[in-house]
Design an enzyme around this catalytic site. Structure first.
Site, PDB file in Angstrom:
ATOM      1  N   THR B 347      78.907  19.859 104.730  1.00  0.00           N
ATOM      2  CA  THR B 347      77.523  19.409 104.888  1.00  0.00           C
ATOM      3  C   THR B 347      77.182  18.266 103.940  1.00  0.00           C
ATOM      4  O   THR B 347      77.917  17.964 103.003  1.00  0.00           O
ATOM      5  CB  THR B 347      76.526  20.553 104.644  1.00  0.00           C
ATOM      6  OG1 THR B 347      76.549  20.880 103.249  1.00  0.00           O
ATOM      7  CG2 THR B 347      76.851  21.771 105.477  1.00  0.00           C
ATOM      8  N   CYS B 348      76.025  17.663 104.200  1.00  0.00           N
ATOM      9  CA  CYS B 348      75.502  16.592 103.342  1.00  0.00           C
ATOM     10  C   CYS B 348      74.812  17.151 102.104  1.00  0.00           C
ATOM     11  O   CYS B 348      74.040  16.442 101.459  1.00  0.00           O
ATOM     12  CB  CYS B 348      74.504  15.748 104.123  1.00  0.00           C
ATOM     13  SG  CYS B 348      75.266  14.680 105.341  1.00  0.00           S
ATOM     14  N   ASP B 349      75.061  18.383 101.764  1.00  0.00           N
ATOM     15  CA  ASP B 349      74.391  19.036 100.650  1.00  0.00           C
ATOM     16  C   ASP B 349      75.282  18.968  99.411  1.00  0.00           C
ATOM     17  O   ASP B 349      76.449  19.350  99.454  1.00  0.00           O
ATOM     18  CB  ASP B 349      74.117  20.492 101.049  1.00  0.00           C
ATOM     19  CG  ASP B 349      73.165  21.171 100.105  1.00  0.00           C
ATOM     20  OD1 ASP B 349      72.041  21.457 100.536  1.00  0.00           O
ATOM     21  OD2 ASP B 349      73.532  21.411  98.939  1.00  0.00           O
ATOM     22  N   ASN B 390      72.405  21.749 108.598  1.00  0.00           N
ATOM     23  CA  ASN B 390      73.066  20.462 108.860  1.00  0.00           C
ATOM     24  C   ASN B 390      73.601  20.377 110.287  1.00  0.00           C
ATOM     25  O   ASN B 390      74.444  19.533 110.578  1.00  0.00           O
ATOM     26  CB  ASN B 390      74.225  20.211 107.877  1.00  0.00           C
ATOM     27  CG  ASN B 390      73.800  19.462 106.619  1.00  0.00           C
ATOM     28  OD1 ASN B 390      74.378  18.431 106.284  1.00  0.00           O
ATOM     29  ND2 ASN B 390      72.786  19.928 105.925  1.00  0.00           N
TER      30      ASN B 390
END
Lengths: 406, 406
Positions: B347-349, B390
């Site tokens: 994810t973009c986390d 996401n």
């Protein structure tokens, strides 16, 4: 009874009118809805009017930036559809988010595939769907883009400091400006459109000056690339613009002014195209999460009551990990005398504690069956909820805007 | 090629034959299945044979303890059904878990409602379904049980030290022994069956002696209650028995011996009824989570490669928060020379990093498309996965046992 009364004892710095105003009006509209509809708790209600207000504010503050809504913040179809209608673009992280945007009517040309971690098959799928803009930060990803999305536009993400962010990114994303210069050069060799540079100064950023380092880094990359005959044109300012939690952030106008000043200082007359990826900013203040008190019991040390809600870290409040995000609270007993509490979720998990270090005070009269509303809870809540940890279902959601989801 | 080869550099203390044996055999059976079926990744595969082996081991080690499987560890219907068939009882946290157990054929008399945080309506619902055993640790919950489940049996949870646990509970659950004495007395006044005492020494407990404090505390409560004319009979030993991660725990026989010794020392001839709530112990070593490498890229400091998998903290690996649980790994390049890595999710986390402080080494040849299996991943994985953070879907699951789930 105000929406701050439940959190006396929590530092609530003065905030700008627009931030507090939109959040307060939205919270009031949602309260009216909840008190009338009385849905089963927990439940997240989104107010599309507030989403539109936030979009308009940002449009006015950064008039020449392309707004790409970071879908991950709240992927409810109604939210995406409302933003499509306003002409927003979209920052997506996955094939699932691309499908969602397209289903809600987004133009594929309005989609930026912002995840630097992508399977080749997912790049090819996005390209086949018409997506033409991709983030990258590594040679391997760039090669995959060149092969699976020939001719696409790529921007390179650089790593910048995240000081001032409530949820910083660490080192997971981004490369050095030197590497970015090399990757943009390589992109051009591979037949890609080496269009720009992105950075992210961390989510819920409280320092309006934080973008300055990123803009300076982007300018260094522009200069370096130009020396190799590559001429990027886009600066992607990322996300980080705040929502209104207990400790209020500076007004949006402060952020916009500091960003404009930095752009002037670094780029002067050669002003780049701008892109911004607000997620939390557009949806955070537009949501209220209504929960019910399950149990109030004394701590074994006798000092604070434990207030257990029917929502916790695993069914909506993931961002309370480390107590990073401190929601403002509103209870059905507001106005009564308050005392300190620990707030926890309903599962048998010891980590399912919401606030223990952060000092929250809630009405001494609070008991099982009362409601506790978590305000400005529209971002990073429902979509983080687990599929069914401890047998508790995912967080139900609904919108108010003249139409409702069941 | 052994299942440890992917984690050279991680301390792997000598383990007992039974723990490593069951885990290794199961991992091999699941590998055969995965290599044949080639499901889309990520994917969790459970081996019901291994669940049965773990149940039989525990049955043999603590022959007179009632085994209540902690459903939260893995609520797959096939797992619950297999345990129903073996005669297991069940520890549940919610109405959803009660429904699941009943649907799989469990007798309501075999269900223990082990969550001390319960809505009155949920207690009433459980009682109407035939559930007669409830945990408690507060006056408010006890009153709700007395009203909504009249005549039910209750055990009171006391708070004990969690030293030695990889995922300790903090102060969320349990009261002091003194409060437990008072609550059991109150339970009797309210017409309930004040049947016993429970404690939990923390999940994945590596100190076989950890139960001694809990058993001593239970005995103090038994004595104190007797002075008020209440005679509890049950000691619920809770969970905490380990699965086989990178740092192996002592053999089960050590735990059983220390528990028996403590029971003899504290209770002597007045031996109580016993109940145990294994979750991780029964299912952890029975699962393998197959993932695919999405990207391998150098860190900006050049020291370690970042290996990004298609599974991370939000779609199955929640227990890698704080790097508390360190899974053993197996890759499709095992045997090749290894080097240090950071492992991260897709994810973009920024928090979606799996292992950064813990030293893992993986083959230098590892690249996008290769598989990485997380071994002993049967507990606290799929049910923790988010509904779609996401845009990534929840973790698919399947079982091997002659029949399969789509």
């Amino acid at each position: 009874m105000t929406d701050q009364s439940a959190t006396t004892g929590v530092t609530d710095r003065p905030s700008d009118g627009d931030v507090a105003g939109t959040a307060a009006r939205s919270a009031e509209r949602i309260r009216e809805h909840l008190d009338g509809a009385v849905p089963a708790t927990p439940c997240l209600v989104m107010d599309l009017t507030a989403v539109r207000e936030r979009y308009a504010e940002l449009r006015a503050a950064l008039p020449d930036a392309r707004i790409c809504y970071a879908v991950k913040a709240n992927p409810m179809p109604e939210v995406v559809a409302a933003l499509v209608e306003l002409g927003s673009s979209f920052d997506v992280a996955s094939p699932g988010e691309i499908d969602l945007c397209l289903e809600q009517g987004a133009d594929p040309a309005a989609i930026s595939y912002g995840n630097t971690i992508k399977k080749r098959a997912d790049i090819a799928r996005a390209h086949a769907q018409g997506v033409r803009l991709f983030a990258t930060d590594s040679e391997a990803d760039l090669t995959a883009i060149a092969e699976a999305a020939p001719g696409a536009s790529v921007f390179c993400r650089v790593l910048v400091a995240n000081d001032g962010s409530r949820t910083p990114f660490g080192r997971k994303f981004g490369c050095t400006p030197e590497t970015a210069v090399r990757l943009l050069g390589r992109a051009a060799e591979l037949g890609l459109d080496a269009c720009g540079v992105s950075f992210h100064i961390g989510s819920q950023q409280h320092d309006a000056a934080a973008w300055e380092h990123g803009i300076a880094a982007a300018h260094r990359v522009f200069r370096g690339a130009a020396e190799h005959g590559v001429r990027p044109r886009l600066v992607n300012l990322g996300g980080g613009l705040p929502a209104h939690y207990t400790d209020a952030a500076p007004p949006l106008t402060d952020y916009a002014r500091r960003i404009e000043q930095a752009l002037d200082r670094e780029f002067g007359a050669d002003r780049p195209e701008l892109l911004v990826e607000p997620g939390r900013r557009l949806v955070g203040d537009a949501g209220v999460l209504r929960s019910e008190v399950v149990l109030v019991s004394p701590d074994s040390d006798g000092e604070r009551r434990w207030v257990y809600l029917d929502v916790g870290r695993y069914n909506g409040l993931a961002e309370t990990e480390g107590e990073a995000i401190t929601y403002r609270l509103r209870t059905s007993r507001d106005g009564d005398p308050v005392g300190p509490v620990v707030l926890a979720g309903p599962t048998c998990d010891g980590d399912d504690v919401i606030y223990q270090r952060t000092r929250y005070e809630l009405p001494l009269t609070l008991r099982a069956g009362d409601t506790v509303d978590l305000l400005s809870a529209g971002a990073y809540t429902a979509s983080y909820a687990s599929v069914g940890f401890n047998g508790f279902p995912p967080l139900p959601t609904r919108c108010i805007d003249g139409h409702e989801r069941p």
